[in-house]
Design an enzyme around this catalytic site. Structure first.
Site, PDB file in Angstrom:
ATOM      1  N   GLU A   1      -3.795 -15.840  -2.541  1.00 28.33           N
ATOM      2  CA  GLU A   1      -3.348 -14.493  -3.365  1.00 28.33           C
ATOM      3  C   GLU A   1      -1.718 -14.617  -3.993  1.00 28.33           C
ATOM      4  O   GLU A   1      -1.056 -15.462  -3.663  1.00 28.33           O
ATOM      5  CB  GLU A   1      -3.320 -13.278  -2.346  1.00 28.33           C
ATOM      6  CG  GLU A   1      -5.033 -13.166  -1.813  1.00 28.33           C
ATOM      7  CD  GLU A   1      -5.145 -11.899  -0.907  1.00 28.33           C
ATOM      8  OE1 GLU A   1      -6.172 -11.173  -1.017  1.00 28.33           O
ATOM      9  OE2 GLU A   1      -4.252 -11.606  -0.217  1.00 28.33           O
TER      10      GLU A   1
ATOM     11  N   TRP B   1      -6.391   1.841   2.376  1.00 29.29           N
ATOM     12  CA  TRP B   1      -6.487   1.149   1.221  1.00 29.29           C
ATOM     13  C   TRP B   1      -7.884   1.560   0.625  1.00 29.29           C
ATOM     14  O   TRP B   1      -8.825   1.920   1.062  1.00 29.29           O
ATOM     15  CB  TRP B   1      -6.714  -0.356   1.564  1.00 29.29           C
ATOM     16  CG  TRP B   1      -6.937  -1.434   0.466  1.00 29.29           C
ATOM     17  CD1 TRP B   1      -5.687  -2.025  -0.085  1.00 29.29           C
ATOM     18  CD2 TRP B   1      -8.002  -1.526  -0.205  1.00 29.29           C
ATOM     19  NE1 TRP B   1      -6.110  -2.495  -1.393  1.00 29.29           N
ATOM     20  CE2 TRP B   1      -7.649  -2.391  -1.209  1.00 29.29           C
ATOM     21  CE3 TRP B   1      -9.337  -1.147  -0.200  1.00 29.29           C
ATOM     22  CZ2 TRP B   1      -8.393  -3.179  -2.286  1.00 29.29           C
ATOM     23  CZ3 TRP B   1     -10.380  -1.968  -1.032  1.00 29.29           C
ATOM     24  CH2 TRP B   1      -9.669  -2.791  -2.086  1.00 29.29           C
TER      25      TRP B   1
ATOM     26  N   ASP C   1       0.630  -4.210  -2.280  1.00 35.37           N
ATOM     27  CA  ASP C   1       1.472  -5.163  -2.968  1.00 35.37           C
ATOM     28  C   ASP C   1       2.515  -4.281  -3.741  1.00 35.37           C
ATOM     29  O   ASP C   1       2.015  -3.700  -4.590  1.00 35.37           O
ATOM     30  CB  ASP C   1       0.692  -6.073  -3.791  1.00 35.37           C
ATOM     31  CG  ASP C   1      -0.291  -6.815  -2.931  1.00 35.37           C
ATOM     32  OD1 ASP C   1      -0.654  -6.310  -1.709  1.00 35.37           O
ATOM     33  OD2 ASP C   1      -1.172  -7.335  -3.574  1.00 35.37           O
TER      34      ASP C   1
ATOM     35  N   TRP D   1      -1.435   5.672   0.785  1.00 29.03           N
ATOM     36  CA  TRP D   1      -1.457   4.189   0.668  1.00 29.03           C
ATOM     37  C   TRP D   1      -0.887   3.281  -0.209  1.00 29.03           C
ATOM     38  O   TRP D   1      -0.866   3.803  -1.264  1.00 29.03           O
ATOM     39  CB  TRP D   1      -2.920   3.743   1.016  1.00 29.03           C
ATOM     40  CG  TRP D   1      -3.148   2.140   1.125  1.00 29.03           C
ATOM     41  CD1 TRP D   1      -3.021   1.286  -0.218  1.00 29.03           C
ATOM     42  CD2 TRP D   1      -2.833   1.384   2.195  1.00 29.03           C
ATOM     43  NE1 TRP D   1      -3.232   0.027   0.408  1.00 29.03           N
ATOM     44  CE2 TRP D   1      -3.178   0.010   1.631  1.00 29.03           C
ATOM     45  CE3 TRP D   1      -2.784   1.665   3.754  1.00 29.03           C
ATOM     46  CZ2 TRP D   1      -3.005  -1.119   2.702  1.00 29.03           C
ATOM     47  CZ3 TRP D   1      -2.621   0.626   4.561  1.00 29.03           C
ATOM     48  CH2 TRP D   1      -3.015  -0.654   3.936  1.00 29.03           C
TER      49      TRP D   1
HETATM   50  C1  FRU Z   1      -2.849  -8.608  -1.661  1.00 32.97           C
HETATM   51  C2  FRU Z   1      -4.192  -8.396  -2.431  1.00 32.97           C
HETATM   52  C3  FRU Z   1      -4.228  -8.720  -3.922  1.00 32.97           C
HETATM   53  C4  FRU Z   1      -5.032  -7.550  -4.509  1.00 32.97           C
HETATM   54  C5  FRU Z   1      -4.343  -6.461  -3.881  1.00 32.97           C
HETATM   55  C6  FRU Z   1      -5.578  -5.509  -3.934  1.00 32.97           C
HETATM   56  O1  FRU Z   1      -2.561  -7.866  -0.691  1.00 32.97           O
HETATM   57  O2  FRU Z   1      -5.468  -8.359  -1.748  1.00 32.97           O
HETATM   58  O3  FRU Z   1      -4.859 -10.116  -3.717  1.00 32.97           O
HETATM   59  O4  FRU Z   1      -4.619  -7.841  -5.966  1.00 32.97           O
HETATM   60  O5  FRU Z   1      -4.154  -6.880  -2.569  1.00 32.97           O
HETATM   61  O6  FRU Z   1      -4.857  -4.431  -3.161  1.00 32.97           O
END
Ligand code: FRU
Length: 596
Positions: free
Chosen positions: A349, A216, A192, A189
């Site tokens: 975010e 994830w 970001d 996976w």
């Molecule tokens: C955005 C997010 C961020 C966080 C990360 C965790 O997609 O939720 O805010 O740091 O992904 O994987």
């Protein structure tokens, strides 16, 4: 093959034996157990289900009966495996062993296949040569009640011919659903982009990575490098979880010869932590006195660093909670003081904050603040306060673009602001990896009327992949015109004067990019964007990879980045309704970016 052996081979083939076409009112001699199958086959899509397609005739097995909750099995009478292949159409959930079709010999499951989280049924073929002559049953099983907890099946037959295109799982980067010029993780996976920084001729792409699974979890920083933003080499993971938490998103800058990475440690509570690399990002040492910023609010996270030269300080943009972001300042990256907080309606975010020149206005510069969804504010920043006006603006209108971030430390001689995003939510059935990045894009800040807005277009380095180019100069199109390519990977430049036409559509590999005059909108893969004519013209740049289409309208004023599984090789074509459009088209066929 010459005529005689071909004829002999054809004669040697026996006709197919149909085991079930599910066209009847009930399941005949098949035995249903549980509540998922009802009294007989479904007649197409069931209530509240996404449109089911790809089945033959009017009926199919569809266990979305009453929704995903229902479970059960449907088992065929025993039959003899007297052909080389079992062929059937399969769709529905991607839960191996739970939403599946099984071949059962005695009590043993000898083959099992699942769908790809898709309501479109695709051919599946089992080669059963080594089981020739054995007695067997087919069992359709729904043992899942969660999301995509159902299975769609049709047209099961025994045949000497394979119906399904074989799934390619090797070599690496040539797999069936591997994006060919977008970054994806070697395995597992990704989400970001993180820590984007340029140093010593290398673009670094760190990214949210699960080193242990295709979903994830276990967040770590994966790491890839590229000399040109197009050809990537994945290195070992750079940052791994520790006592302070898993490693969430963050950014990186160059300090002297070191890369400094600032990230969120997602423990209880979330804090912001620092790590340094002395060896061009290959290894990092975490700062001994972490966290450098203790918990501020909510699930505060995703620190983005930028140097503010007038005040000679580092500035950190941080997401706090709800729609609130904050700015902090520091001289050494290790101790921070809060500058201010502000709201960004509809956003959350992954902030980014950077200064850009206003195109064509010498000396004019502004600061741009972007949120995870790519929406942005434009204003002035004096090192303390970000003065901006109006609601967040939008440049991205596609289905799959999130967590955008831009590179730091590009040489002044380059001067570009380059942004990449995570194409969140794409599907890669049966692949060893999951998710992909968008194309890296250059941002420009342009004045349109009173407002300043962003335009976004793929980095010019992408042109290195152009392998073959065909030009169509000023052709008149009414109805349908083919553009002479069936290539899989495409970079298209179109300039269209629709004149009185009501609709203009680009047909690409079975999907369409459609502009309609009545409401001046561009539609692609279920997403729509406002797009008017400029000087009576529509300008489109369309990038087509194996698993995505990205459309840049009118020089990148609106962008649609969307994922899809592009099957088939339907010819590239234009369709014009209600008039004759004048079209200039440049069709670039691309080569894959992965070196094999
Ligand atoms: C955005 C997010 C961020 C966080 C990360 C965790 O997609 O939720 O805010 O740091 O992904 O994987």
């Amino acid at each position: 093959m010459s005529a005689l052996p071909l004829l002999l081979a054809l004669l040697a083939q026996s006709p197919d034996l149909v085991l079930a076409d599910f066209e009847g009112a009930d399941y005949g001699a098949w035995t249903a157990q549980g509540s998922a199958f009802g009294r007989g086959p479904a007649r197409g899509t069931l209530p509240k289900q996404q449109a089911v397609s790809g089945f033959e005739g009017g009926g199919l097995v569809d266990t979305f009966l009453g929704g995903d909750a229902a479970q059960g099995t449907l088992t065929s009478p025993e039959f003899t495996l007297e052909r080389r292949f079992v062929n059937f159409l399969l769709g529905g959930g991607d839960h191996p062993g739970e939403t599946c079709v099984e071949l059962v010999v005695g009590d043993e499951v000898v083959r099992s296949s699942t769908g790809g989280d898709d309501e479109r049924l695709e051919w599946e073929s089992w080669d059963v040569a080594e089981l020739a002559g054995r007695r067997a049953r087919i069992r359709i099983a729904d043992r899942s009640s969660g999301g995509w907890g159902h299975v769609d099946v049709d047209s099961i037959s025994l045949s000497d011919t394979r119906r399904a295109a074989p799934l390619v799982l090797a070599p690496l980067y040539a797999e069936t659903w591997r994006p060919q010029f977008h970054f994806s993780s070697r395995t597992n996976w990704l989400n970001d982009p993180n820590g984007l920084v340029f140093l010593d001729g290398e673009y670094h792409l760190f990214f949210q990575h699960n080193p242990r699974g295709r979903e994830w979890g276990n967040m770590s920083w994966g790491h890839a490098v590229s000399p040109d933003l197009v050809h990537w080499t994945q290195l070992d993971d750079a940052l791994e979880p520790d006592a302070l938490g898993t490693i969430y998103s963050g950014s990186a800058v160059v300090v002297g010869s070191r890369i400094a990475a600032l990230y969120t440690a997602a423990g209880t509570p979330f804090t912001q932590c620092l790590a340094y690399s002395m060896d061009r990002g290959r290894t990092f040492t975490k700062f001994a006195k972490n966290p450098v910023l203790p918990h501020v609010a909510g699930e505060n996270r995703d620190p983005k660093l930028v140097w503010h030269s007038q005040s000679a300080r580092w500035v950190m943009a941080l997401y706090l909670e709800g729609e609130t972001y904050a700015l902090f300042a520091s001289t050494d990256l290790e101790s921070w003081s809060e500058l201010e907080r502000f709201e960004m309606p509809g956003c959350s975010e992954c902030p980014d904050f950077f200064e850009m020149p206003v195109e064509g206005e010498s000396g004019e510069r502004r600061w741009v603040f972007t949120a995870a969804n790519g929406q942005y504010l434009v204003g002035r920043f004096d090192g303390r306060h970000f003065a901006h006006e109006g609601a967040p603006q939008r440049v991205e209108f596609g289905r799959n673009c999130y967590a955008v971030q831009s590179w730091s430390n590009l040489p002044a001689s380059d001067g570009r602001r380059i942004q990449i995003g995570w194409m969140n939510g794409g599907r890669y059935p049966h692949m060893p990896f999951n998710q992909q990045m968008s194309l890296p894009c250059e941002l420009r800040l342009v004045r349109g009327g009173d407002a300043l807005h962003l335009e976004k277009s793929p980095v010019r380095e992408l042109e290195r992949l152009r392998a073959r180019t065909t030009r169509f100069d000023a052709i008149e199109v009414a109805g349908r015109a083919e553009l002479g390519s069936r290539a899989e990977l495409l970079d298209l430049e179109l300039e269209i004067e629709p004149r009185k036409a009501s609709e203009v559509a680009l047909r690409v590999r079975g999907e369409s990019v459609r502009w309609s005059a009545a409401n001046a909108t561009l539609e692609c893969l279920g997403a729509s964007a406002p797009l008017g004519l400029e000087d009576g013209r529509l300008r489109l740049r369309v990038l087509v990879d194996r698993t995505s289409i990205e459309v840049y309208g009118n020089g990148g004023r609106v962008v649609q980045s969307s994922c899809c599984l592009l099957r088939g090789d339907a010819p590239l074509a234009l369709e014009v309704l209600g008039g004759t459009a004048r079209v200039r088209a440049v069709v670039h066929e691309l080569e894959p970016a992965w070196k094999r």
